[in-house]
Design an enzyme around this catalytic site. Sequence first.
Site, PDB file in Angstrom:
ATOM      1  N   ALA A   1       1.223  -0.846  -0.267  1.00 63.41           N
ATOM      2  CA  ALA A   1       0.358  -0.256  -0.315  1.00 63.41           C
ATOM      3  C   ALA A   1       1.249   1.165   0.215  1.00 63.41           C
ATOM      4  CB  ALA A   1      -1.067  -0.028   1.090  1.00 63.41           C
ATOM      5  N   LYS A   2       0.551   2.402  -0.231  1.00 67.30           N
ATOM      6  CA  LYS A   2       0.982   3.467  -0.883  1.00 67.30           C
ATOM      7  C   LYS A   2       1.525   3.664   1.311  1.00 67.30           C
ATOM      8  CE  LYS A   2      -0.920   6.468  -3.320  1.00 67.30           C
ATOM      9  NZ  LYS A   2      -2.375   5.970  -4.349  1.00 67.30           N
ATOM     10  N   ARG A   3       0.780   3.146   1.853  1.00 62.57           N
ATOM     11  CA  ARG A   3       1.761   3.898   3.253  1.00 62.57           C
ATOM     12  C   ARG A   3       2.876   2.966   3.368  1.00 62.57           C
ATOM     13  NH1 ARG A   3      -2.995   1.389   3.445  1.00 62.57           N
ATOM     14  NH2 ARG A   3      -3.136  -0.413   4.621  1.00 62.57           N
TER      15      ARG A   3
END
Length: 309
Positions: free
Chosen positions: A241-243
């Site tokens: 995920a981007k996080r």
Amino acid sequence: MLAPAGRFAPSPSGDLHIGNVRTGILAYLWARTTGRHFRWRIEDLDRVSPGAAQRQLAEFEALGVSVDGPIVLQSDRLAHYEAACRGLEARGLVYECYCSRKDIQSAPSAPHAPPGAYPGTCRNLTESERESARRRLADAGRAPALRLATDRSERPVEDALLGTLTAHIDDVVLRRGDGVWAYNLAVVVDDGDMGVDQVVRGDDLASSAPRQALLCDLLGLPVPAYAHVPLVLNPAGARLAKRDGAVTVAQLTERGFDVWGWVGTSLGFGPWRGIDDALAEFDPAGLSREPTVFDPPPLSPAESAPGRR
Ligand code: GLU
């Protein structure tokens, strides 16, 4: 007659991470190396982040991916979804559903259906029951969803990587209670109209293929060939995920990361230098079926600041 095509259909909800980009590259390579066109569709019925659709496409073009035919925007195609739904309705295959998510969770499941499957609560209501349910919903500021009435709980589908997909089918939502056309209907209608006969996408969507194939059958559309490809995972084993860190192509390129080299090796081929290597070497038979773990470099404080895309 439309040229047979593969496609990539990202949702413009934000920038793509390297796992999504790898899936899109695979869709491109699979289409091109099997003599197909490659089409691009922006799935913007839901969650649109301004500018994301343009950035996604520009990123693929910068990687050397070439797209055939016009870019298709789902928000331009509402009349087509409506027409498909009306056609099913005319055959008695559509009914209004007044259930909330909570109603469905707390309803007892139908025999042999997995938990969470829609048990058909609203399928056989009387007209007066419908009237009162509509009023109840309207008072709460909601509208009914539309569902497909199906007697089939299975519609097996062959997948090039996963074998036979047999996910359970329930009464699929065609239009959501908020009036938005449902993903499954839109995908099937669009792929049919775009000449898409090959669908390569992440294996998180494998369980949608049987219900999409059923919709194809009912709408008189050919069922595409499916290949659901493994997702890229983070070091904890969850979907990347981007996080998780610096995961977009822009962030990685800024750090000198070799995107093409990684894509090639993570798929089981040599490190690729660019699209030409990829097109020359790609072969579905040589594709790695193992999950790929990506351990992203940390984000800089400016990149992780709230409000940044
Ligand atoms: N829009 C979907 C996504 O971004 C993909 C839909 C599809 O490939 O069928 O996950």
